[in-house]
Enzyme design. Structure first.
Site, short mmCIF file in Angstrom:
data_model
loop_
_atom_site.label_atom_id
_atom_site.label_comp_id
_atom_site.label_asym_id
_atom_site.label_seq_id
_atom_site.Cartn_x
_atom_site.Cartn_y
_atom_site.Cartn_z
N GLY A 176 -39.01 26.32 -1.03
CA GLY A 176 -38.99 25.57 -0.08
C GLY A 176 -40.13 24.98 0.89
CB THR A 218 -35.35 35.39 -2.70
OG1 THR A 218 -36.40 35.80 -3.07
CG2 THR A 218 -33.99 36.44 -2.90
N GLY A 219 -35.57 31.87 -5.02
CA GLY A 219 -36.34 30.83 -3.98
C GLY A 219 -35.67 30.43 -3.34
CB THR A 220 -37.10 31.99 -0.93
OG1 THR A 220 -36.28 33.19 -0.83
CG2 THR A 220 -37.22 32.43 0.49
CB SER A 221 -37.34 28.08 3.56
OG SER A 221 -37.09 27.11 2.02
#
Lengths: 205, 232
Positions: free
Chosen positions: B163, B31-34
């Site tokens: 992010g 979950t490359g994420t913000s």
């Protein structure tokens, strides 16, 4: 990290009834970061001839410039506009010249024959092997998604308006499943007497 | 089509039955994420995007990264999906047991410290950046940040995920202490929208949750309702 997915991008071209369409996303990014939303990946090489250059962004620009140079010389010598099939051969030659240190580009060509106005699409790998199918071609980092969408949505002999809808839906649905493509899209529909260019409203994430 | 060298091709070094497979068949699910959490008077507001990726393929575009630990404690997950899900499940078990022993709802600080124990002691095997947020009777709304190495620190505002790097300036400029619930929701939505716009690994919808004494209230802001900023 693959070189072909460093910048990301998606391009698709389809044949229709007496027309062709070519579409691309507009993102310029470096790995996960998006830097610009107005990056041109499709270039007009003749009155009815477009080339899309997905892959490494620096090579997109360089190959376009070098190809334009060769095309200009061709048009000066031959005093006519180039045939799409001949142009494909020219692109293939340019790429194969760099067989052991290639440009990281997998070009897509779409156009109409200048005399018969017969539709033509072609794609190649990064060392210039051409593929000339009867239906559609795809390129970029979401080719799997694009193949799925095109195979489902495309049918032969679509009129220009229907072809526009089909290619737009195929591109948008495919790039929405790719983290490094999207952020805007442009479509060119090439017919015998006119070229229509439209910008699509897409997700900006 | 020819492949000059596997490095050029977008295929991984994974050969399956003699054929090279696309990167997303073997890349780790992440979950490359913000993610974000903000304290306010009376509770916390937490938010996350909804994109999970395997390589560059978006494997889930409607993920829920706001995971319940107890009725009043939630966590925002970033990093490896598998690792963060496993850790959250273990923490949930421990806290459930602890609250039975205690006889009352557990403290947010307790939850954060259990996350920290796991993330610190297994730091070489895990890739998990977690924000723990919740409400308890003793200290009200609290936000604890438990990033990659297993630190645990309480902050009025925490951002995390890939992010978050794009919005440090924005949150520093716009955060104020003791905002109202409505201001917090708007602040989190705007921040995540900016992050999702720049970060390829974040996107989809914005999931929000408001945690107070009364429990949880969840919101979803769909893609077309997201605020749009300068796009050029």
């Amino acid at each position: 990290m693959s070189i072909m997915s460093y910048n990301g991008g998606a391009i698709v071209a389809m044949k229709g009834k007496n027309c062709v369409a070519i579409a691309a996303d507009k993102r310029f990014g470096i790995q996960a970061q998006t830097l610009a939303l107005d990056f041109q990946k499709i270039f007009e090489m003749g009155p009815h001839l477009f080339i899309g250059l997905p892959g490494l962004a620096t090579d997109t620009q360089t190959v376009h410039q070098r190809l334009k140079f060769r095309l200009n010389l061709y048009e000066l010598k031959e005093n006519r506009h180039i045939n799409p099939k001949t142009f494909a051969a020219m692109v293939s030659n340019l790429l194969y010249e760099r067989r052991f240190g290639p440009y990281f580009i997998e070009p897509i060509i779409a156009g109409l024959d200048p005399k018969t106005f017969e539709p033509y699409v072609c794609n190649m790998d990064l060392i210039g092997c051409p593929n000339e199918p009867e239906d559609f071609v795809v390129g970029g980092t979401c080719t799997e998604q694009l193949y799925g969408m095109c195979e489902t949505l495309w049918e032969p002999d679509l009129e220009p308006d229907d072809l526009f809808e089909t290619i737009s839906q195929a591109l948008i649905s495919a790039v929405d499943r790719d983290a490094i493509s999207g952020w805007g899209a442009v479509v060119h529909i090439i017919e015998k007497d006119k070229i229509t260019t439209k910008s699509l409203k897409t997700r900006m994430d | 089509m020819a492949f000059v060298d596997r490095a050029y091709s977008g295929l991984s070094n994974n050969i399956h039955g003699g054929f090279e497979v696309p990167d997303w068949l073997s890349a780790e699910h992440s979950t490359g994420t913000s993610i974000m959490a903000v304290e306010y008077n009376g509770g916390v507001v937490i938010g996350a995007d909804s994109r999970s990726t395997t390589g560059s393929y978006i494997s889930n575009r409607f993920t829920d990264k706001l995971t319940q630990i107890t009725e009043h404690i939630y966590c925002c997950r970033s990093g490896s999906s598998a690792d963060t899900q496993a850790i959250a499940n273990i923490v949930r078990y421990h806290l459930d047991f602890h609250s039975i022993e205690l006889g009352e709802p557990p403290l947010v600080e307790a939850a954060a410290n259990i996350f920290r124990e796991l993330c610190y002691n297994y730091r070489d095997s895990l890739m998990a950046g977690i924000i723990v947020a919740g409400w308890d009777k003793r200290r009200g709304g609290q936000v604890y940040c438990v990033p990659l190495g297993g630190m645990c620190v309480r902050q009025p505002l925490a951002i995390g995920g890939s992010g978050s790097t794009y919005v440090y300036g924005y949150v520093d400029a716009h955060f104020k202490k003791d905002m109202s619930k409505k201001e917090c929701l708007e602040f989190v939505t705007n921040t995540l929208a900016l992050a999702m716009s720049r970060d390829g690994s974040s996107g989809g919808v914005v999931r929000l949750a408001d945690l107070t004494e009364k429990g949880i209230e969840r919101f979803t802001v769909l893609g077309d309702q997201l605020p749009r900023f300068y796009e050029g």
